[in-house]
Scaffold this motif. Structure first.
Motif, mmCIF file in Angstrom:
data_model
loop_
_atom_site.group_PDB
_atom_site.id
_atom_site.type_symbol
_atom_site.label_atom_id
_atom_site.label_comp_id
_atom_site.label_asym_id
_atom_site.label_seq_id
_atom_site.Cartn_x
_atom_site.Cartn_y
_atom_site.Cartn_z
ATOM 1 N N VAL A 53 1.248 -1.203 0.026
ATOM 2 C CA VAL A 53 0.171 0.229 -0.259
ATOM 3 C C VAL A 53 0.494 0.957 -0.476
ATOM 4 C CG1 VAL A 53 -1.338 1.214 1.229
ATOM 5 C CG2 VAL A 53 -1.735 -1.201 1.372
ATOM 6 N N THR A 54 1.072 2.017 -1.201
ATOM 7 C CA THR A 54 1.249 2.616 -1.449
ATOM 8 C C THR A 54 0.963 4.541 -0.790
ATOM 9 O OG1 THR A 54 1.854 3.113 -3.497
ATOM 10 C CG2 THR A 54 3.060 1.512 -2.507
ATOM 11 N N THR A 55 -0.124 4.569 -1.178
ATOM 12 C CA THR A 55 -0.574 5.712 -0.680
ATOM 13 C C THR A 55 -2.083 5.593 1.122
ATOM 14 O OG1 THR A 55 -3.021 4.999 -1.825
ATOM 15 C CG2 THR A 55 -0.787 6.719 -2.616
ATOM 16 N N PRO A 56 -2.033 6.739 1.445
ATOM 17 C CA PRO A 56 -2.836 6.629 2.729
ATOM 18 C C PRO A 56 -4.618 5.856 2.093
ATOM 19 C CG PRO A 56 -2.158 8.920 2.920
ATOM 20 C CD PRO A 56 -1.911 7.618 1.763
ATOM 21 N N PRO A 84 0.094 3.349 4.303
ATOM 22 C CA PRO A 84 1.360 2.728 3.658
ATOM 23 C C PRO A 84 1.828 2.482 4.385
ATOM 24 C CG PRO A 84 0.302 5.429 4.033
ATOM 25 C CD PRO A 84 -0.224 4.884 4.996
ATOM 26 N N GLY A 85 2.940 1.572 3.308
ATOM 27 C CA GLY A 85 3.664 0.184 3.931
ATOM 28 C C GLY A 85 2.983 -0.878 4.667
ATOM 29 N N PRO A 126 10.755 8.198 0.706
ATOM 30 C CA PRO A 126 10.246 9.819 1.518
ATOM 31 C C PRO A 126 10.084 9.674 -0.563
ATOM 32 C CG PRO A 126 12.542 9.469 0.877
ATOM 33 C CD PRO A 126 12.754 8.639 1.348
ATOM 34 N N PRO A 127 9.214 10.791 -1.146
ATOM 35 C CA PRO A 127 8.484 10.782 -2.891
ATOM 36 C C PRO A 127 9.948 11.723 -3.379
ATOM 37 C CG PRO A 127 6.783 11.689 -1.175
ATOM 38 C CD PRO A 127 8.230 10.963 0.102
ATOM 39 N N SER A 144 3.647 9.058 -5.355
ATOM 40 C CA SER A 144 3.926 9.928 -4.832
ATOM 41 C C SER A 144 5.038 10.494 -5.341
ATOM 42 C CB SER A 144 3.956 9.679 -3.058
ATOM 43 O OG SER A 144 2.474 9.183 -2.583
ATOM 44 N N VAL A 145 4.910 11.923 -5.342
ATOM 45 C CA VAL A 145 5.877 13.115 -5.813
ATOM 46 C C VAL A 145 6.412 13.733 -5.245
ATOM 47 C CG1 VAL A 145 6.791 11.432 -8.095
ATOM 48 C CG2 VAL A 145 4.855 13.660 -8.035
ATOM 49 N N LYS A 146 6.813 14.758 -5.574
ATOM 50 C CA LYS A 146 7.532 15.993 -4.691
ATOM 51 C C LYS A 146 7.649 16.806 -6.572
ATOM 52 C CE LYS A 146 9.831 15.543 -0.658
ATOM 53 N NZ LYS A 146 10.898 15.513 0.392
#
Length: 170
Positions: A53-56, A84-85, A126-127, A144-146
């Protein structure tokens, strides 16, 4: 008459075994699902995914499940709690996404989680930084990105008030 009944009984037993075996979930990767066509995967077929799972979990019960081949949007039944995780084995059914993104040239597919089993938990990295160009090309879909840039405009979506539009110039 007795030999005929025995043959029919054997055929019925064999056919029920085939039905049971074919209803078992088929292991697949997210890449196989995205590359499939409607003819390749039956929407009612049970698929077995293993990923992280990579997003809430969004309020609508949606999250992103990522495996070694990519990511896919997944819906969970009401009341399921994932973080997540979380690493899970998930039995799912396919549901092609026919929404507005298809008009932009994307052909996202999504799955509905029927059953899942948590098998572990990992620390997510981290993103990473992405450019607006990478976002527009779709190379960062479901990640997920910055972003680094100047916000040139922002407004609420006129059709779906749950979404906001942000224009970024890099």
């Amino acid at each position: 008459m007795k030999p005929l009944q025995a043959i029919v009984s054997c055929l019925l037993a064999a056919s029920s075994t085939v039905i049971t075996a074919s209803s078992a979930p088929r292991p697949v990767t997210t890449a196989e699902i995205h590359e499939s066509t409607v003819r390749d995967l039956d929407e009612k077929a049970r698929l077995l995914l293993h990923g992280t799972v990579t997003t809430p979990l969004f309020p609508s019960g949606v999250f992103v499940l990522t495996d070694q081949t990519g990511s896919i949007t997944a819906f969970v039944p009401e009341g399921v709690r994932l973080q997540p995780g979380d690493v899970i084995d998930a039995e799912a059914t396919l549901n092609p996404w026919e929404g507005g993104t298809k008009a932009l040239g994307y052909n996202f597919k999504r799955v509905h989680i029927v059953h899942h089993r948590k098998t572990g938990h990992v620390q997510l990295p981290p993103p990473a930084y992405a450019t607006p160009g990478e976002i527009l090309k779709g190379s960062r879909d479901l990640q997920s990105v910055k972003l680094k840039g100047v916000i040139t405009d922002a407004f609420r979506d006129e059709v779906d008030k749950n979404y906001n539009w942000i224009y970024i110039s890099d």
